[in-house]
Design an enzyme around this catalytic site. Structure first.
Site, PDB file in Angstrom:
ATOM      1  N   ASP A 232       0.213 -19.714  -2.990  1.00 43.46           N
ATOM      2  CA  ASP A 232       0.497 -19.973  -1.723  1.00 43.46           C
ATOM      3  C   ASP A 232       1.306 -20.915  -1.396  1.00 43.46           C
ATOM      4  OD1 ASP A 232      -0.424 -21.329   0.757  1.00 43.46           O
ATOM      5  OD2 ASP A 232      -2.450 -20.706   0.355  1.00 43.46           O
TER       6      ASP A 232
ATOM      7  N   HIS B 207      -0.263 -17.049   0.621  1.00 43.57           N
ATOM      8  CA  HIS B 207      -0.824 -17.303   2.026  1.00 43.57           C
ATOM      9  C   HIS B 207      -0.869 -16.189   3.034  1.00 43.57           C
ATOM     10  CE1 HIS B 207      -2.678 -20.743   4.459  1.00 43.57           C
ATOM     11  NE2 HIS B 207      -2.002 -19.940   5.467  1.00 43.57           N
TER      12      HIS B 207
END
Length: 233
Positions: free
Chosen positions: A171, A202
Site C-alpha cells: 500500500d 491500495h
C-alpha cells in the site's frame, strides 16, 4: 437515495440505499473512499442487497461537495479527491455514520427498522470503519486499506464488537512502518482480526477500474462475507 438527519441539527445528507427482496438479514453501511458514491460503491451496495442485507452508503462529503462522484483512474479527478480528503473532518464523519446507524434502526426511507447494523469502509472509509468500531455501538465493522489507523491505536481499547481489517502490504498510502504499528497495536486485541495481502496495493478490492486485483479482491471479499455472516447473521 434516502435523506438522513445529521447529528446535532447540522442539516441533512443523502445516502444510497439498496434493499434486499425480503426482510433483511441485517444492515451494512458502506463507507465510500474519497471518490463519493460512485458506480463502484453503488455496485458494492447492490451486491450486499443481493446477499440479503440492507445496504446504505452515506454521502460523506456532503458538507462541502454534496453528490460528488469521481473516477480514481482519471488523474484530475484523483487530484480533486485528494483535495477533498484534506478538507474532510473524520470526527464529523463518524457522527454522520452514527446518524446513519440511528436512521437504519428507526427505519430508513420507508424500510422496516433493522436492529443489527454493521459497516464496511474503503480507504478513508476504512479509517472511518475503525473509528466507528471504537466510537459507536455498531455490531461488526470491516476496513479495507484504511489510512492513518496507526495514528489512532490509542482508541483500540474502546472496540467492543468485532472488527476486521484488510491490509495490502504494498500500500503506497499506508507504508511498512504504519502496517507494523497496526499489527503491534491490534494483533493481540480479542475483537480485531487483521489479514495481510502480500504485494497488493491500495484500492485492490475496488469493484472496477485499474486498481482492482481480481484474485485479491475475491479473497478479501470472501472473508468479509464470512465475517458478516458470523457476526450479523
Amino acid at each position: 437515495m434516502a435523506q438522513i438527519k445529521a447529528m446535532d441539527g447540522e442539516g441533512e445528507f443523502y445516502a444510497y440505499v439498496a434493499a434486499p427482496e425480503g426482510a433483511p438479514r441485517a444492515a451494512i453501511i458502506v463507507i465510500p473512499e474519497i471518490f463519493g458514491i460512485n458506480p463502484g460503491i453503488r455496485q458494492k451496495c447492490d451486491k450486499l442487497a443481493a446477499d440479503g442485507y440492507l445496504a446504505v452508503a452515506p454521502d460523506i462529503f456532503w458538507r462541502f461537495a454534496p453528490g460528488v462522484e469521481l473516477n480514481p483512474d482519471i488523474p484530475a479527478e484523483m487530484d480533486q479527491a485528494m483535495g477533498y480528503f484534506g478538507q474532510y473532518d473524520p470526527d464529523l464523519g463518524v457522527k454522520d455514520i452514527e446518524a446513519t446507524i440511528r436512521a437504519i434502526r428507526a427505519g430508513i426511507d420507508g424500510q422496516a427498522a433493522v436492529a443489527k447494523v454493521g459497516c464496511v469502509g474503503y480507504c478513508l472509509g476504512g479509517k472511518l470503519a475503525y473509528m466507528t468500531a471504537a466510537r459507536t455501538d455498531t455490531d461488526a465493522s470491516v476496513g479495507y486499506y484504511g489510512v492513518m489507523i496507526d495514528q489512532m491505536l490509542n482508541e483500540a481499547h474502546a472496540i467492543a464488537k468485532p472488527l476486521l481489517l484488510h491490509i495490502p502490504t504494498a500500500d503506497h498510502f499506508v507504508g511498512p512502518d504504519a502496517q507494523k504499528a497496526m499489527h503491534e497495536g491490534l494483533d493481540d486485541h480479542p475483537r480485531v482480526t487483521l489479514y495481510d495481502y502480500p504485494g497488493l496495493d491500495h484500492g485492490f478490492a475496488t469493484e472496477m477500474g485499474d486498481r482492482r486485483n481480481d484474485e485479491g479482491a475475491k479473497l478479501a471479499d470472501s472473508r468479509t462475507t464470512a465475517f458478516f455472516a458470523e457476526h450479523l447473521g
